[in-house]
Design an enzyme around this catalytic site. Structure first.
Site, PDB file in Angstrom:
ATOM      1  N   LYS A 157      -4.465   0.870  -6.832  1.00  0.00           N
ATOM      2  CA  LYS A 157      -5.458  -0.277  -6.568  1.00  0.00           C
ATOM      3  C   LYS A 157      -6.552   0.265  -5.347  1.00  0.00           C
ATOM      4  O   LYS A 157      -6.343  -0.292  -4.252  1.00  0.00           O
ATOM      5  CB  LYS A 157      -4.605  -1.397  -5.871  1.00  0.00           C
ATOM      6  CG  LYS A 157      -4.894  -2.685  -6.559  1.00  0.00           C
ATOM      7  CD  LYS A 157      -3.824  -3.847  -6.379  1.00  0.00           C
ATOM      8  CE  LYS A 157      -4.344  -5.078  -6.386  1.00  0.00           C
ATOM      9  NZ  LYS A 157      -5.129  -5.618  -7.379  1.00  0.00           N
TER      10      LYS A 157
HETATM   11  C1  LIG Z   1      -7.070  -4.369 -12.501  1.00  0.00           C
HETATM   12  C2  LIG Z   1      -5.490  -5.221 -12.302  1.00  0.00           C
HETATM   13  N1  LIG Z   1      -4.662  -5.220 -13.508  1.00  0.00           N
HETATM   14  C3  LIG Z   1      -3.496  -5.810 -13.128  1.00  0.00           C
HETATM   15  C4  LIG Z   1      -3.292  -6.496 -12.061  1.00  0.00           C
HETATM   16  C5  LIG Z   1      -1.761  -7.398 -11.911  1.00  0.00           C
HETATM   17  O1  LIG Z   1      -1.056  -6.726 -11.121  1.00  0.00           O
HETATM   18  P1  LIG Z   1       0.057  -7.451 -10.424  1.00  0.00           P
HETATM   19  O2  LIG Z   1       1.083  -8.098 -11.261  1.00  0.00           O
HETATM   20  O3  LIG Z   1       0.913  -6.169  -9.392  1.00  0.00           O
HETATM   21  O4  LIG Z   1      -0.489  -8.304  -9.370  1.00  0.00           O
HETATM   22  C6  LIG Z   1      -4.073  -6.576 -10.948  1.00  0.00           C
HETATM   23  C7  LIG Z   1      -3.879  -7.712 -10.014  1.00  0.00           C
HETATM   24  O5  LIG Z   1      -3.546  -7.039  -8.806  1.00  0.00           O
HETATM   25  C8  LIG Z   1      -5.232  -5.972 -11.001  1.00  0.00           C
HETATM   26  O6  LIG Z   1      -6.269  -5.889 -10.139  1.00  0.00           O
END
Ligand SMILES: Cc1ncc(COP(=O)(O)O)c(C=O)c1O
Length: 312
Positions: A157
């Site tokens: 991230k």
């Molecule tokens: C690009 C992306 N995909 C998927 C997710 C979903 O991830 P999570 O369920 O861990 O929040 C997020 C959110 O954080 C994201 O930024």
């Protein structure tokens, strides 16, 4: 949006106004940062705030820092403790969003990942919906492709890579859609700007594999477990073609922000009957019970913040 009152910043809780950086900060100039997104849910019956899966979120956060060669002495348990202290200091009694952020703090010129000093912050603030139309969104396939693992790993991230999501989201919303679906360089479905994707077709639930340039979503994992345990449906992880989306009976996004968002139209084509389908509906019920610590089996995912919570 009201600003937080406090921040956990470089090892201690300080007033939010003291958690500041200079304009030359490396992370700000070159996108050399990583972040997380966690929710805490208020349970009014128990008068308790529950952080949802903080250890799993912090584990992924620390993995992202590792991709950027950042070294911290914290483990996920220590970050969870720091977060509990922060939430108690804020004294939230409502649903919250939590933002951990790690970034290179050096105020220098020069793009690189070595010989730099990482800093770490956590803030929290009251938060409701992230996707306004979470019971029936209209989305579009973006003309932007998802970043590839050999460009900027979507698995991490990484703050800088979110410009890819921002391009897609803004173009989709300016064109009147609620969200965008990004394809990878092979043309397969990846994810939304900040959500993983699930498709229900002919009784099977599918989601792209983690090797198709997606974030390894915590909600994605949660939903796979709930679908298996509560709805008796095993999720198939495989590459998904664009045309399979058009022929799907149901589709939904998952994410800490989006929670479970029903997608009912894609580029003016109805998904299934054009309204939230039975799998998505049932899953949302189970999910919202789970995150508020109302599902016995998953109480270990919900970490209480306050010591003196009591039953009314
Ligand atoms: C690009 C992306 N995909 C998927 C997710 C979903 O991830 P999570 O369920 O861990 O929040 C997020 C959110 O954080 C994201 O930024």
């Amino acid at each position: 949006m009201a600003l937080p009152n406090y921040a956990f910043f470089n090892g201690r809780i300080v007033p939010y106004s003291e958690a500041k950086v200079g304009v030359l900060t490396h992370g700000l100039n070159y996108g050399t940062g990583v972040f997380g997104g966690i929710r805490a849910y208020w349970n009014q019956d128990l008068r308790q705030l529950f952080i949802f899966r903080p250890h799993d979120h912090f584990r992924r956060f620390l993995e992202s820092t590792k991709l950027l060669r950042m070294e911290f002495s914290y483990a996920e348990t220590e970050l969870t403790k720091a977060l509990i202290d922060l939430l108690r200091t804020e004294n939230h009694k409502t649903d919250c969003y939590i933002r951990p952020l790690a970034f290179y703090s050096d105020e220098i010129i020069g793009v690189r990942l070595h010989d730099l000093t990482p800093a770490l912050a956590i803030v929290s603030l009251p938060f409701g919906k992230y996707v306004e139309k979470d019971e029936g969104s209209h989305v579009t396939f973006s003309s932007w492709r998802r970043v590839d693992d050999n460009m900027v790993p979507a698995r991490g991230k990484i703050t800088g890579s979110y410009i890819n999501s921002a391009f897609a989201k803004t173009d989709a919303q300016r064109a009147g859609f609620d969200e965008a679906i990004l394809l990878n360089l092979d043309g397969h479905i990846c994810e939304g700007s900040a959500e993983n994707i699930f498709v229900v077709r002919n009784g099977a639930v599918m989601t792209p594999p983690i090797t198709d340039n997606i974030l390894e979503g915590i909600t994605r994992q949660t939903v796979m477990t709930l679908l298996r345990d509560k709805l008796g449906m095993n999720v198939v992880e495989r590459s998904i073609d664009r045309s399979e989306v058009y022929l799907a009976q149901e589709m939904f996004f998952t994410g800490t922000g989006a929670q479970i968002t029903a997608v009912t139209r894609v580029d003016y084509r109805a998904i299934g009957a054009g309204q939230m389908g039975p799998v998505t509906k049932k899953l949302r019920e189970v999910f919202f019970d789970t995150v508020r610590s109302r599902e016995e089996k998953y109480k270990h995912w919900c970490v209480p913040v306050y010591e003196n919570a009591f039953r009314l």
